[in-house]
Each structure stands twice: as C-alpha cells, then as structure tokens.
Design a protein around this motif. Structure first.
Motif, mmCIF file in Angstrom:
data_model
loop_
_atom_site.group_PDB
_atom_site.id
_atom_site.type_symbol
_atom_site.label_atom_id
_atom_site.label_comp_id
_atom_site.label_asym_id
_atom_site.label_seq_id
_atom_site.Cartn_x
_atom_site.Cartn_y
_atom_site.Cartn_z
ATOM 1 N N PRO A 11 -6.585 1.103 -7.717
ATOM 2 C CA PRO A 11 -7.142 1.754 -8.903
ATOM 3 C C PRO A 11 -6.156 2.693 -9.610
ATOM 4 C CG PRO A 11 -8.746 1.749 -7.135
ATOM 5 C CD PRO A 11 -7.481 1.202 -6.554
ATOM 6 N N ILE A 12 -5.459 3.541 -8.856
ATOM 7 C CA ILE A 12 -4.550 4.479 -9.521
ATOM 8 C C ILE A 12 -3.390 3.726 -10.170
ATOM 9 C CG2 ILE A 12 -3.414 5.049 -7.298
ATOM 10 C CD1 ILE A 12 -3.671 7.429 -10.315
ATOM 11 N N GLY A 13 -2.904 2.692 -9.490
ATOM 12 C CA GLY A 13 -1.830 1.890 -10.076
ATOM 13 C C GLY A 13 -2.272 1.245 -11.389
ATOM 14 N N VAL B 138 -13.958 9.254 -4.151
ATOM 15 C CA VAL B 138 -13.162 9.680 -2.989
ATOM 16 C C VAL B 138 -11.907 10.456 -3.381
ATOM 17 C CG1 VAL B 138 -13.941 7.816 -1.483
ATOM 18 C CG2 VAL B 138 -11.870 7.501 -2.857
ATOM 19 N N CYS B 139 -11.502 10.382 -4.633
ATOM 20 C CA CYS B 139 -10.225 10.986 -5.024
ATOM 21 C C CYS B 139 -10.211 12.497 -4.751
ATOM 22 C CB CYS B 139 -9.949 10.722 -6.503
ATOM 23 S SG CYS B 139 -8.431 11.519 -7.049
ATOM 24 N N PRO B 140 -9.268 12.956 -3.921
ATOM 25 C CA PRO B 140 -9.268 14.371 -3.528
ATOM 26 C C PRO B 140 -8.913 15.328 -4.662
ATOM 27 C CG PRO B 140 -7.317 13.265 -2.685
ATOM 28 C CD PRO B 140 -8.201 12.205 -3.262
ATOM 29 N N VAL B 141 -8.320 14.806 -5.737
ATOM 30 C CA VAL B 141 -8.006 15.699 -6.862
ATOM 31 C C VAL B 141 -8.887 15.381 -8.076
ATOM 32 C CG1 VAL B 141 -5.660 16.298 -6.186
ATOM 33 C CG2 VAL B 141 -6.051 14.203 -7.456
ATOM 34 N N LYS B 142 -9.932 14.616 -7.814
ATOM 35 C CA LYS B 142 -10.960 14.340 -8.817
ATOM 36 C C LYS B 142 -10.439 13.703 -10.098
ATOM 37 C CE LYS B 142 -14.896 17.153 -7.942
ATOM 38 N NZ LYS B 142 -15.802 18.127 -8.503
ATOM 39 N N ASP C 229 -10.674 10.953 -12.819
ATOM 40 C CA ASP C 229 -11.790 10.101 -13.246
ATOM 41 C C ASP C 229 -11.280 8.665 -13.394
ATOM 42 O OD1 ASP C 229 -10.112 10.809 -15.310
ATOM 43 O OD2 ASP C 229 -11.692 10.828 -16.836
ATOM 44 N N ILE C 230 -10.873 8.092 -12.263
ATOM 45 C CA ILE C 230 -10.146 6.818 -12.295
ATOM 46 C C ILE C 230 -10.910 5.719 -13.025
ATOM 47 C CG2 ILE C 230 -8.942 5.090 -10.889
ATOM 48 C CD1 ILE C 230 -8.931 7.174 -8.601
ATOM 49 N N HIS C 231 -12.183 5.535 -12.671
ATOM 50 C CA HIS C 231 -12.872 4.381 -13.266
ATOM 51 C C HIS C 231 -13.089 4.570 -14.761
ATOM 52 C CE1 HIS C 231 -16.395 6.928 -12.668
ATOM 53 N NE2 HIS C 231 -17.139 6.062 -13.314
ATOM 54 N N HIS D 10 0.886 -1.172 0.000
ATOM 55 C CA HIS D 10 0.000 0.000 0.000
ATOM 56 C C HIS D 10 0.918 1.214 0.000
ATOM 57 C CE1 HIS D 10 -2.924 2.964 1.515
ATOM 58 N NE2 HIS D 10 -3.892 2.091 1.310
ATOM 59 N N ILE D 11 0.485 2.339 -0.593
ATOM 60 C CA ILE D 11 1.408 3.471 -0.678
ATOM 61 C C ILE D 11 1.479 4.293 0.608
ATOM 62 C CG2 ILE D 11 1.319 3.693 -3.188
ATOM 63 C CD1 ILE D 11 -0.688 5.954 -2.869
ATOM 64 N N VAL D 12 0.472 4.174 1.450
ATOM 65 C CA VAL D 12 0.492 4.929 2.710
ATOM 66 C C VAL D 12 0.724 3.984 3.895
ATOM 67 C CG1 VAL D 12 -0.873 6.417 4.238
ATOM 68 C CG2 VAL D 12 -1.017 6.716 1.761
#
Ligand code: SF4
Lengths: 456, 191
Positions: free
Chosen positions: A330-332, A360-364, A366-368, A146-148
């Motif tokens: 998702p981002i990966g 939930v993405c704080p910088v919006k 459009d991941i999906h 996990h990144i965090v």
C-alpha cells in the motif's frame, strides 16, 4: 502498462505458494495485533507519532539544518544528495578517497531505491549485503519483496539449494538454524575484511545530530564498528526533533513491524569511532516534491515498518515483486505514482480500498484515501487501461442514474442466475478470475424495504 | 555541494505545509512491576535472567559456558582472561564471553542500555559469542519514555539498547537465535 495484474497473475498461478505467502504474512499481522493490544496508550502513541511527523515535515528545513549543525559539531561529515545518481557518486567518492575495495552494507531500502549496488559494482567495489534476508536475495540476484522481510517470498528449500550452491552447505539441507549458522560464518569473514560499512537510518535526531539504527541480527553494528569508515544514508524525511521522540517511535516501530516489543539492537551513532570517520548522506530523490503535493505529502511520515504490507489482502496474495518497486504494498502504491505516474499508474488500483493499511499504520497515514486520490488523478490524466476505462464509464452512466441502476440490478439478478458459467467467467471479465461471484439475492434491498416497511 | 543543499532546502521551504504544532507529552504510566515485567519480557525474547546476591564467580560462568573460555569482563567481580585494549577490533573474534555493566534497563521491552564509556571497543557486545549484562535492580525503569528522560544520548559517541540475543526470522519466518551477534544473553540482576 499494467504490470501489476500480470505479475500478480504469475504469482498466484501457484496456488499453494500463494496460500503459504498469505498465511506467513498474516501470522506477522496477528503478532502485531497482540503486541499493540498490550499497550493501553497505543492509539495515543499513534496520534503522537503522527503529530510529531506532521510538525517535523512542516519545519523540515529547520530540523535538517539543526541536525546537520549538531552532526558537524560531533565530527561527522554531512553530505546532501538531490537524487539517486548524486547519492551514488557521493558514496563512491567517500570510498575512493579511502581506497575502499570492500563494503559491507546493512539493510538500507534507500540504497536499493538509488541502485547503489550495481553502480558500485561497476566501479569494481565488492558489496556484501549483510542482513540475512538481504544476503539471500543478493545471492539469488533478486530485489527484496518486502521492506522488513526481504526474502519472505522464498521457501527454505530454495534457500537451502541456493546456499548449497553458493556457500557449500550440505545438499538438501533446509533447516533454518543450520542455514543461518552457515550464513553467520560466511558473513563474519566479510565483516572482518571490509574497509567500509554502510547502513540505513531509522531516525535522525535533530537535537543530538545522531542517527538511530534498529536491527535484530546485529549485522549493522558488526559492520559499522569493525570498518574504519562508516556511512549512513538517509532519506531527508527521517529526521525527528528530539531525543525524547525516539520513545514514541521505538515503541511503535518493532511492534508494528514484526510484533516484537523492540528490535534487539537500537543503536545511536553520534561520533566517529576513535581513528575512524563517519559520514551521513541526506538524500532528497523526489521527497521534497512529494512534500509539495498536498494530498500526498503525509506519505513522508512513513517509518517503513511494513505493517501495511502484512495486512494488505492484495499484497499478501500478489507478492512484493508484483509492485516492481523497492517499497511495495500500500505505501509503495502511493509513493510510486509521484515518481512516475505513467509507469506506476496501475499500482493505486492494486487495492480493495478496505482501509486495513490505514488502520494499522503507526503514524496514521491515510493510505487508502491517498490510493483513491491517485486513482482520480490517473483517470483524469488518461492513464487508465482501456478495458478499465470502458468499464468505468459504463458504470458511471449506470450509477449516476437511479433509474438505470434499478433496471440494471433487476436484469443482473435474473441473468446471473441463468447465465452459464463460461459466459460469466469469460476471459474478458477480469473480475471473474480467481473470484467467485456472490450468490444473487432473490430480492433487491429496495423491494425488501418496501415490503418490510409496510408490515411494521 | 553547498548549492545542492541550498537547492534542497529551498524546495522544502516552498513546498512544506503550514506550521503544525509539536506535541508535548509526559512519560506514560504503567501498571506492572518493572522487575517482574523485565524478567518476563527478557525470557520471552530468549534471554536468561538470574538474580544475584554478591559477586559473580568463576563457577557460575563455568556452569553457563564451560571451563577455559576467553572472557572480557567490564565488571569488578571478575577479571578478563585477555587484554583487549591491546588488540585491534578485528582481532576480537576469539573472545567468547563479554561481561558488561548496564546503566539502565527497560521493563516493557527488555532493552538494556549501555554506552561507549564501558566499551574498550564499540564492536565488543556484537562480536562476542555470549553476552552477559550486570544490572542493578533499581536501574530498571518502566518504559522507553522514562528511559529516554534518564539518559542523555548526546554525551556519548555511541550507545545502544540491546534487548536479547541476536536473532533472525528471515528463513520462512522461523525464529533462529544467534544470527550474527551474540548467541545468548544472560542478565544478572543485582539487588
Ligand atoms: S505506511 Fe505506515 S504501515 Fe506502511 S510501512 Fe509506512 S509506517 Fe508502516
């Protein structure tokens, strides 16, 4: 090919552990929700963050040059690296010039991405990762999941066992307080011996030429301020225009990441310490190409909060290692196909496209939607696994003809009621694994509508 | 080196999107009392808040940490028990308590801001066992936007917001206070 399904299958083989992993992350997601709801202007902040990032990316050359100019004026040495290899060599050169034997590092996904540790170890340099989670996985010789929260996949019993072996803690001890204390003592001795410290960067402010590093443990600062040489490695997308923009991003970051109002330490490094030296390495490694992919460029807005992972039903149940990349989830899955379309062609499919990541993405980002776009590209370029391609083309035929669709649903409704389980959950039906098919309705919607519509 | 930079910037120029505007915005308002909110948030993250009239005295510190502790004090109230300016940063671990004046604090998240001008060594607030901040009540602002309007990061080589004692949740998400930095944070708010 198709490593994710296989690795995910290995992970979920242990059902109790999968549930535990799923739950742990869900708790973090809930904390995030609570904190986000506490801020009336939350949605406005997300919109601002998104716009600031869009603006910066559309003027990225300008801001990087401004950042460099101001950093140089602050007495910082700035380096540019086009790829992972160059990055590693630059860091090695800095260390060699100062005859550094011991390096302490604090959480930097970028150096993980570049494979810095194995590279430097080969050159005989001792590297100690100092974030507790990172140290745990370093001792265990595993990548972060996990990144965090890099060690989120490990149980305290496993960590206790590991510390017993490596740090001589008591056998069988699993109390997090006790284990953390042992790590504190162990790491303090390394901080005091290090000749150089390296950290990642959360934000690089063009206006000031300074870098901002956000942590909870205090390890980044311990390392940076004790060692004579400090190095900060940053992806080139980390730059933001103004000091004031830190207000927007620091308000979003920790709330989104772990459900804290802010990280315990938010440090601003602008100039080298008296008598010390400070280096900033700006790394491209595929980012400038990603900038040119119109459909995917805004993945560069990511501030690495991890919220999309914590909320993702697939990530939570398949574990970070199943993605086989430094940035999982998702981002990966939208960053990796740009790096190697063939190798990572299965990741955009590791999603239900439920859209929770985007929400939930704080910088919006459009991941999906980007996942969906990658799927199309992967199919067009012929990288679909055979079974999936076959099912897809069959589905395409049925779904593109209303008549065929009606016929299929009619038969399926009948068949599914009577077909024996072993046949339905046949090995070849990968969808049947770990899933229960829904109850089959007696009527199709169409029939129901015809009927109801006539009555009223 | 020069080529590498030129190369990267060239690729960015070719690949970047059409210019998008940089939004401007003012600090958002809030509907809480900054002093109350600060206390609430600081306590929630494991810090201690004490309201102080007048100077901090030895008895108060002894009460908190016991007798005979080594102290570095950056406030007038109290003198240090050892001279840290003569020490190198790596000789600092014996220091148990560090007392520092805080320039400004943020109510919404408990973050306290200080810069290098109050630090004989940058590592001091991280390497000590216990940290004490002294804060003027009037220096508490509502949110991060307000804080960043008031300070100028470019004035200092190093500055930091500290929002509680050091902590970690890296072992099964169990919260442990006192990870690698200070084990406790006490904030004296002076009226
Ligand atoms: S994509 Fe968004 S939610 Fe996911 S890590 Fe990046 S910023 Fe966070």
């Amino acid at each position: 090919m198709s490593k994710h399904p296989q690795k995910a299958a290995d992970f979920i083989a242990n059902e109790a552990r999968t549930d535990w992993h799923d739950q742990s992350l869900w708790v973090v997601r809930e904390k995030r929700d609570k904190l986000a709801k506490g801020i009336a202007e939350w949605e406005e902040l997300r919109e601002l963050a998104s716009q600031i990032k869009d603006h910066t990316l559309s003027h990225l050359d300008h801001y990087l040059e401004e950042f460099e100019k101001n950093a140089l004026a602050n007495g910082v040495q700035v380096h540019w690296a086009k790829d992972a290899e160059t990055h590693n060599h630059i860091v090695h050169d800095i260390l060699q010039k100062q005859k550094v034997r011991r390096l302490v590092k604090s959480k930097s996904m970028l150096t993980e991405e570049c494979g810095l540790n194995p590279f430097l170890e080969k050159q005989g340099i001792e590297i100690i990762d100092t974030d507790l989670g990172e140290r745990i996985i370093q001792l265990k010789d595993e990548p972060p999941s996990h990144i965090v929260m890099p060690a989120i996949h490990l149980k305290k019993e496993e960590i206790g066992e590991l510390f017993h072996e490596k740090l001589q803690t008591e056998k069988g001890a699993t109390d997090p307080q006790y284990l953390t204390e042992a790590a504190r003592q162990h790491l303090r001795s390394h901080f005091l011996q290090a000749d150089a410290a390296l950290s990642g960067v959360n934000f690089a402010v063009a206006e000031t030429g300074g870098v901002t590093v956000c942590t909870n443990e205090g390890n980044a600062d311990m390392g940076i301020h004790l060692a004579p040489v400090q190095i900060h490695c940053m992806g080139l997308e980390k730059v933001i225009p103004r000091q004031k923009d830190l207000g927007v991003f620091t308000r979003l970051l920790a709330r989104s990441a772990t459900g804290q109002p802010i990280t315990i330490y938010t440090s601003h490094h602008l100039k080298p310490k008296p008598g010390g030296e400070m280096h900033i390495v700006i790394v491209d490694n595929g980012r400038s190409e990603q900038l040119g992919r119109e459909d995917f460029r805004n993945s560069l807005k990511c501030i690495r909060c991890g919220a999309c992972m914590n909320t993702c039903p697939i990530y939570r149940r398949s574990g970070g290692h199943s993605y086989d990349y430094t940035v999982p989830g998702p981002i990966g899955s939208i960053l990796t196909p740009g790096k190697d379309l063939k190798k990572y062609s299965d990741l955009p499919f590791a999603s239900t496209l439920c859209g929770s990541c985007t929400d939930v993405c704080p910088v919006k980002i459009d991941i999906h939607q980007q996942l969906y776009k990658w799927r199309q590209i992967i199919a067009e370029e012929g990288h679909l696994p055979k079974a999936k391609a076959r099912e897809m083309s069959m589905a395409a035929k049925v779904l593109s003809s209303p008549k065929a669709y009606r016929r299929a649903t009619k038969w399926m409704r009948r068949l599914m009621r009577f077909l024996p389980r072993p046949l339905l959950y046949l090995n070849r039906n990968v969808w049947g694994k770990q899933r229960e098919l829904p109850q089959v309705p007696r009527q199709t919607f169409k029939d129901w509508y015809k009927h109801e519509g006539n009555e009223s | 080196m020069k080529e590498m930079k030129a190369d990267i910037l060239h690729r960015i120029k070719q690949n970047k999107a059409n210019p998008k505007p940089l939004p401007d915005y003012a600090a958002f308002g809030y509907d809480f009392d900054p002093r109350e909110k600060f206390t609430e948030v600081m306590e929630a993250v494991g810090g201690k808040v004490l309201h102080q009239k007048g100077k901090i005295n030895a008895a108060q510190l002894a009460n908190l940490f016991g007798e005979g502790i080594s102290i570095y004090s950056g406030v007038e109230d109290f003198s240090s028990t050892l001279d840290v300016s003569s020490l190198s940063p790596k000789d600092l671990p014996p220091i148990e308590v560090v007392i520092l004046p805080v320039q400004l604090a943020v109510a919404e998240n408990g973050a306290c801001y200080l810069d290098e001008s109050v630090l004989p060594h940058r590592v001091l607030p991280f390497i000590c066992q216990h940290l004490i901040f002294v804060l003027e009540a009037k220096s508490i602002v509502g949110n991060m936007h307000e804080a960043l309007e008031k300070i100028d990061l470019s004035q200092q080589g190093f500055s930091v917001f500290i929002a509680g004692p050091s902590k970690t949740a890296d072992i099964e998400q169990a919260l442990v206070i006192g990870a690698q930095g200070a084990r406790s944070l006490t904030v004296f708010i002076r009226q």
